[in-house]
Design an enzyme around this catalytic site. Structure first.
Site, PDB file in Angstrom:
ATOM      1  N   THR A  33       0.849  -1.191   0.000  1.00  0.00           N
ATOM      2  CA  THR A  33       0.000   0.000   0.000  1.00  0.00           C
ATOM      3  C   THR A  33       0.885   1.240   0.000  1.00  0.00           C
ATOM      4  O   THR A  33       2.061   1.166  -0.356  1.00  0.00           O
ATOM      5  CB  THR A  33      -0.991  -0.040   1.194  1.00  0.00           C
ATOM      6  OG1 THR A  33      -1.951   1.014   1.055  1.00  0.00           O
ATOM      7  CG2 THR A  33      -0.291   0.105   2.538  1.00  0.00           C
ATOM      8  N   ASN A  34       0.349   2.394   0.367  1.00  0.00           N
ATOM      9  CA  ASN A  34       1.122   3.643   0.412  1.00  0.00           C
ATOM     10  C   ASN A  34       0.582   4.524   1.537  1.00  0.00           C
ATOM     11  O   ASN A  34      -0.357   4.136   2.230  1.00  0.00           O
ATOM     12  CB  ASN A  34       1.065   4.347  -0.948  1.00  0.00           C
ATOM     13  CG  ASN A  34      -0.364   4.661  -1.348  1.00  0.00           C
ATOM     14  OD1 ASN A  34      -1.037   5.466  -0.708  1.00  0.00           O
ATOM     15  ND2 ASN A  34      -0.842   3.997  -2.392  1.00  0.00           N
ATOM     16  N   HIS A  35       1.185   5.718   1.691  1.00  0.00           N
ATOM     17  CA  HIS A  35       0.882   6.575   2.845  1.00  0.00           C
ATOM     18  C   HIS A  35      -0.335   7.481   2.689  1.00  0.00           C
ATOM     19  O   HIS A  35      -0.551   8.362   3.510  1.00  0.00           O
ATOM     20  CB  HIS A  35       2.088   7.458   3.171  1.00  0.00           C
ATOM     21  CG  HIS A  35       3.237   6.703   3.758  1.00  0.00           C
ATOM     22  ND1 HIS A  35       3.147   6.059   4.961  1.00  0.00           N
ATOM     23  CD2 HIS A  35       4.484   6.481   3.294  1.00  0.00           C
ATOM     24  CE1 HIS A  35       4.308   5.482   5.227  1.00  0.00           C
ATOM     25  NE2 HIS A  35       5.130   5.712   4.221  1.00  0.00           N
TER      26      HIS A  35
END
Ligand code: CTP
Ligand code: CA
Length: 226
Positions: A33-35
């Site tokens: 995933t990412n931030h």
């Protein structure tokens, strides 16, 4: 009450907005995933709704409350987000892609938890590209909404954003520099430049909620010219 937020009446208009990250499973306990926090997309949804629009918010895994009177569809991965976006976009006037969609997903999703292989200090993961959700909607020949993208960049921000505007055939792109401290991913603040085929407008650094009202106003001016 419905007019003060961005000086625009969006009564009778339908907005579809994607927000947050996507989560791409690797096995039953792991994912990529990412931030992205989803804050910008949720703020845009609230601003459009307050200006009178009907709003459908397609959200990846985030921990934000649903804005009042907004229809929220929760999804996990990019393919689910695309399916929901394509369906919702059939009926909308404006599509805003604020989600940070994972560009790739693991080619294989293991049915069981992947084990460390003994005697091996390295491992490789094969990834396959996810569909580009906003580009597919912008490429429509029929039922094509006014289509807006975001470009989160860490360098050559305006150059990369302008490239994406052209390549994805968007009507507008909102460029933000995520390398700056307290701007972009996971922050309450953002600093953006709006780029469309007619030029650039740099907005002063602001709270995402303040920017959302301005951006909805700018989108409305272009999507629904008087
Ligand atoms: N986007 C999308 N579907 C994807 C990837 C991106 O809809 N699979 C949308 C994002 O929501 C955003 C815009 O495309 O509105 C730009 O996303 P970004 O990640 O900045 O661009 P990419 O084309 O993925 O290029 P790169 O990550 O290599 O910079
Ligand atoms: Ca990307």
């Amino acid at each position: 009450e419905s007019l003060w937020q961005c000086g625009t009446d969006l009564q009778g208009r339908h907005f579809v907005i994607t927000a947050g990250p996507t989560r791409e499973s690797l096995d039953p306990v792991r994912y990529l995933t990412n931030h992205s926090s989803g804050k910008m997309g949720f703020a845009l949804a609230a601003a459009a709704q307050r200006a009178g629009a009907e709003v459908t918010l397609i959200a990846g895994p985030v921990t934000l409350p649903t804005p009042a009177s907004v229809k929220r569809i929760d999804v996990v991965d990019a393919r689910q987000m695309q399916e929901a976006a394509e369906r919702a976009a059939d009926l909308c006037d404006v599509f805003i892609a604020a989600a940070a969609v994972a560009d790739f997903r693991p080619e294989q999703v293991a049915q069981e938890k992947i084990k460390k292989t003994t005697g091996n200090d390295h491992d490789t993961l094969t990834l396959v590209k996810n569909p580009d959700i906003v580009a597919a909607i912008a490429a429509r020949r029929e039922r094509r909404p006014f289509t807006v993208g975001f470009a989160a960049e860490t360098e050559k921000v305006l150059e990369h954003a302008a490239g994406k505007l052209a390549r994805k055939k968007l009507d507008m792109i909102i460029a933000n520099d995520v390398s700056e401290a307290d701007s972009g991913f996971n922050s309450e603040h953002n600093r953006v430049t709006v780029i469309d085929p007619n030029g650039r407008t740099e907005l002063p650094p602001s709270l995402k909620t303040t920017l959302a009202k301005q951006l909805i106003g700018m989108i409305a001016e272009r999507a629904f010219p008087q």
